[in-house]
Scaffold this motif. Structure first.
Motif, PDB file in Angstrom:
ATOM      1  N   ALA A  21       3.100  -4.487  -0.689  1.00  0.00           N
ATOM      2  CA  ALA A  21       2.671  -5.074  -1.960  1.00  0.00           C
ATOM      3  C   ALA A  21       2.226  -6.515  -1.756  1.00  0.00           C
ATOM      4  N   ASP A  22       3.023  -7.265  -0.982  1.00  0.00           N
ATOM      5  CA  ASP A  22       2.705  -8.673  -0.721  1.00  0.00           C
ATOM      6  C   ASP A  22       1.318  -8.805  -0.088  1.00  0.00           C
ATOM      7  N   ALA A  23       1.036  -7.967   0.885  1.00  0.00           N
ATOM      8  CA  ALA A  23      -0.247  -8.042   1.591  1.00  0.00           C
ATOM      9  C   ALA A  23      -1.410  -7.769   0.642  1.00  0.00           C
ATOM     10  N   LEU A  24      -1.235  -6.787  -0.240  1.00  0.00           N
ATOM     11  CA  LEU A  24      -2.312  -6.445  -1.162  1.00  0.00           C
ATOM     12  C   LEU A  24      -2.532  -7.532  -2.215  1.00  0.00           C
ATOM     13  N   TYR A  25      -1.402  -8.122  -2.743  1.00  0.00           N
ATOM     14  CA  TYR A  25      -1.560  -9.205  -3.721  1.00  0.00           C
ATOM     15  C   TYR A  25      -2.326 -10.366  -3.085  1.00  0.00           C
ATOM     16  N   ARG A  26      -2.009 -10.698  -1.881  1.00  0.00           N
ATOM     17  CA  ARG A  26      -2.668 -11.821  -1.207  1.00  0.00           C
ATOM     18  C   ARG A  26      -4.145 -11.502  -0.914  1.00  0.00           C
ATOM     19  N   HIS A  64       0.790 -13.717 -10.600  1.00  0.00           N
ATOM     20  CA  HIS A  64       2.073 -13.548 -11.289  1.00  0.00           C
ATOM     21  C   HIS A  64       2.962 -12.549 -10.562  1.00  0.00           C
ATOM     22  N   LEU A  65       2.401 -11.416 -10.181  1.00  0.00           N
ATOM     23  CA  LEU A  65       3.204 -10.383  -9.518  1.00  0.00           C
ATOM     24  C   LEU A  65       3.655 -10.828  -8.129  1.00  0.00           C
ATOM     25  N   LEU A  66       2.815 -11.604  -7.452  1.00  0.00           N
ATOM     26  CA  LEU A  66       3.248 -12.148  -6.169  1.00  0.00           C
ATOM     27  C   LEU A  66       4.427 -13.099  -6.374  1.00  0.00           C
ATOM     28  N   GLY A  67       4.414 -13.842  -7.482  1.00  0.00           N
ATOM     29  CA  GLY A  67       5.555 -14.704  -7.805  1.00  0.00           C
ATOM     30  C   GLY A  67       6.807 -13.890  -8.096  1.00  0.00           C
ATOM     31  N   VAL A  68       6.647 -12.775  -8.834  1.00  0.00           N
ATOM     32  CA  VAL A  68       7.792 -11.884  -9.105  1.00  0.00           C
ATOM     33  C   VAL A  68       8.372 -11.375  -7.792  1.00  0.00           C
ATOM     34  N   LEU A  69       7.493 -10.986  -6.877  1.00  0.00           N
ATOM     35  CA  LEU A  69       7.940 -10.480  -5.575  1.00  0.00           C
ATOM     36  C   LEU A  69       8.705 -11.571  -4.818  1.00  0.00           C
TER      37      LEU A  69
END
Length: 698
Positions: free
Chosen positions: A24-29, A43-48
């Motif tokens: 997930a982290d890789a895709l958000y970035r 926002h979702l990367l911050g949640v992660l």
């Protein structure tokens, strides 16, 4: 957002929800690299990042998403979570409130705002938000659990119990919920239900140390101390580093009379958790009980560093200082406790004793009265007020409170009373009365002067005393049955501790009979000791004791060392006879070497345990010199002249004498005189009377 980015975000969310945080982290970035303005991905990367325990990074990412789009309630709610994790609770509260301003029906925001308010100590406000969260999402288990906990913290026990019951309906096999429900039920005095909750929690999680510890605390509150100790030890077997369990173990051990073991447990508690104020206070109180006042003072000061505004911690420090005799300093701390809690009855009582010791009896009685108005069952206040009233001659008021001496813990260990009603002054005609010895030997001898009155009023009297005293008392009171401690009530109808007889037989000073003696020594032993003492040659035979066998810091000021009696040994034609019991051989040898005079004693007489032999020896003496100790009381009860050295005390009943002992004369320090100066004055008086009639000594 392009279709490709939509697909990437959907894929990232699937990985995120599945727990594959790296993917997930890789895709958000990847999304943000292509278009940094994509606030949803940021926002979702911050949640992660928050989920990975990186709240600083989470706060930065979510705040940036809000700068791009501040209209999404979830962004503000999750920013609040990151801020709370960083300990920035005021900012976290503002974020959750912004989330609710955008979306009033947001259950997670209500729940998380409630958590922040709890962290800020605002449990009352939190309750409404937890309730809203559960209303908006029935079945929201974290919200109902948090609501139950907040209600408990606010003292709304019935509501808390209802909330826990609802939480358990949703999650019946949750041991933490069962444990917390048990705590509420305990506070509702539903001990049986509370115990079942703790036991059920342990059945679900046998390693649950807290539930085991809580069960032990419950057993202690029920007076089942052996079970409490076993539970606390079981908790420590599961989690040896639980400071709370060590503290609770100390409480239970102390209640069992195992003060040394309790102190060791409390020491372990404060080593594991140096900021645990309760354990420091308990350790200080335990050390005070063992007369280690300086150590106790240090412990209470440590507790106050943690909780300077806690009334009990201030009171405890004052109590330790009081034991050290520093009454004026102690009073300062009692007053600080009362400034924090004006209704603190124990602090009022302790302040009363402090000002009484400073000579302000009227003020002290007012403080005792105020304490008892707040807490009528405060035993120590009643006992201290009893002694104050008796000391000033208020016998009726004093004896009424004196019966609280047992509850106040001021009479030492005593056997539990037999299953008989206590005599309360009513008609004894046709009744058999059991009179039970109490306190120390000296007090038993003093109150034994009341036995003849009991015998005249009752059909029969059984007197139960220390076995060492049975022969002497049986001879002295042949009209009564005298025995040692026994388990049966000997067919009696009523029972009374011997000291309680005074309330009914010595209501006024006029009730004291004009008899010089009430104990009778063994005639054969008297003759034996007459011959022994005659062998000493002509001269006065003076018996001397100088200290109690029970020496505490508080009692120490009432006694002198044997060396203070040097003026006595300078008198000619005087035979000094030792009456000091216990281990005093070194003191006697030192005094003989220093004064060049023998102090007569006999190896075949045990002054501590042979009361018949000691009474016969004393009966042959011309005079006994004694502080507050049993041989002085024994001499007075035998009618032998006694000069008592010491300070004014309650047994004088407001007079300049001790009405109990007609042959006793008091030598007390004057305004500018220390207690150690009094023996010299006694020696001068003895020298002036030495050639007169020994009967003048009384």
């Amino acid at each position: 957002m392009s279709r490709t980015q939509d697909d990437l975000l959907s894929a990232a969310l699937r990985h995120h929800r599945a727990g594959d945080l790296d993917a997930a982290d890789a895709l958000y970035r990847r999304i943000l690299q292509a278009d940094p303005s994509r606030h949803a991905a940021r926002h979702l990367l911050g949640v992660l990042a928050h989920q990975r325990g990186r709240p600083g990074e989470a706060e930065s990412l979510i705040a940036e998403a809000i700068r791009v789009n501040g209209t999404v309630a979830e962004y503000h709610g999750n920013l609040g979570l990151a801020l709370a994790a960083l300990g920035r609770n005021a900012e976290a509260e503002a974020s959750q409130r912004r989330a609710l301003a955008l979306r009033a029906d947001y259950p997670e925001a209500h729940h998380n705002l409630g958590l922040v308010l709890v962290a800020l100590g605002r449990h009352g406000e939190a309750i409404g938000h937890f309730a809203d969260a559960y209303r908006l999402r029935p079945g929201f288990a974290p919200a109902i659990r948090a609501l139950a906990s907040a209600l408990h913290s606010e003292g709304r026990l019935a509501d808390a119990a209802e909330a826990y019951a609802e939480a358990l309906r949703l999650d019946a096999r949750n041991p933490v919920l069962l444990n917390d429900f048990g705590l509420v039920l305990r506070d509702l005095n539903r001990d049986g239900d509370a115990a079942r909750c703790f036991e059920a929690a342990l059945a679900l999680n046998p390693d649950f140390a807290e539930a085991c510890d809580n069960l032990g605390a419950l057993r202690a509150a029920q007076g089942r101390m052996d079970e409490a100790v076993a539970c606390h030890r079981a908790a420590l077997a599961r989690r040896w580093d639980s400071a709370a369990a060590w503290n609770n173990l100390g409480i239970a051990l102390n209640a069992l009379g195992r003060g040394g073991d309790a102190i060791a447990a409390w020491r372990q508690a404060v080593v594991l958790e140096p900021v645990q104020a309760e354990a420091w206070s308990n350790l200080g109180n335990g050390l005070r009980d063992r007369n280690r006042f300086d150590d106790a003072i240090a412990c209470h000061r440590r507790a106050l560093r943690v909780v300077p505004g806690q009334p009990a911690a201030n009171n405890n420090l004052g109590h330790a200082l009081q034991g050290r005799g520093r009454h004026r300093n102690a009073a300062r701390w009692f007053r600080r406790a009362l400034a924090l809690d004006p209704a603190y009855a124990e602090a009022l009582s302790n302040l009363g004793l402090a000002v009484q010791q400073e000579g302000c009896a009227a003020h002290a009685e007012g403080l005792y009265d105020r304490a008892l108005a707040l807490q009528p069952g405060l035993a120590l206040a009643r006992f201290d007020r009893a002694l104050l009233r008796l000391e000033r001659g208020d016998l009726a008021g004093g004896w009424a409170d004196y019966d609280w001496r047992f509850a106040a813990g001021q009479v030492g260990a005593m056997r539990p009373p037999p299953p008989l009603p206590e005599w309360c002054g009513d008609d004894l005609a046709g009744k058999r009365l059991l009179v039970r010895g109490e306190q120390g030997v000296g007090d038993t001898i003093l109150f034994a002067s009341l036995i003849p009155e009991a015998v005249r009023r009752a059909a029969a009297v059984v007197v139960e005393v220390d076995r060492r005293m049975v022969p002497l008392f049986a001879r002295s009171f042949p009209m009564a049955t005298v025995r040692g401690p026994a388990d049966d009530a000997a067919g009696c109808d009523l029972q009374a501790p011997i000291g309680s007889l005074a309330r009914w037989f010595r209501a006024t000073l006029a009730d004291f009979p004009a008899r010089a003696a009430w104990l009778i020594p063994d005639p054969a032993l008297v003759e034996r000791w007459r011959c022994r003492l005659a062998a000493l040659g002509p001269g006065l035979r003076i018996g001397i004791g100088w200290r109690s066998q029970v020496m505490t810091e508080e009692r120490r000021t009432a006694y002198t060392a044997l060396g203070a009696w040097e003026p006595l040994f300078a008198l000619p034609s005087l035979h000094v006879v030792n009456l000091q019991y216990g281990d005093c051989a070194a003191e006697l040898a030192e005094a003989e070497a220093r004064f060049g005079r023998p102090i007569h004693r006999w190896d075949d007489l045990d002054l501590k345990d042979d009361f018949d032999g000691t009474a016969a020896l004393i009966a042959n003496l011309d005079l006994v010199l004694s502080p507050a100790m049993s041989v002085g009381e024994l001499a007075g009860a035998l009618g032998v002249p006694v000069w008592r050295v010491g300070r004014h005390d309650w047994t004088q009943l407001g007079t300049g004498v001790r009405p109990w002992f007609p042959t006793q004369r008091l030598y007390q320090p004057g305004a500018d005189e220390a207690l150690g100066d009094v023996p010299a004055r006694m020696a001068r008086a003895l020298a002036a009377m030495a050639h007169g009639d020994p009967r003048n000594f009384g």
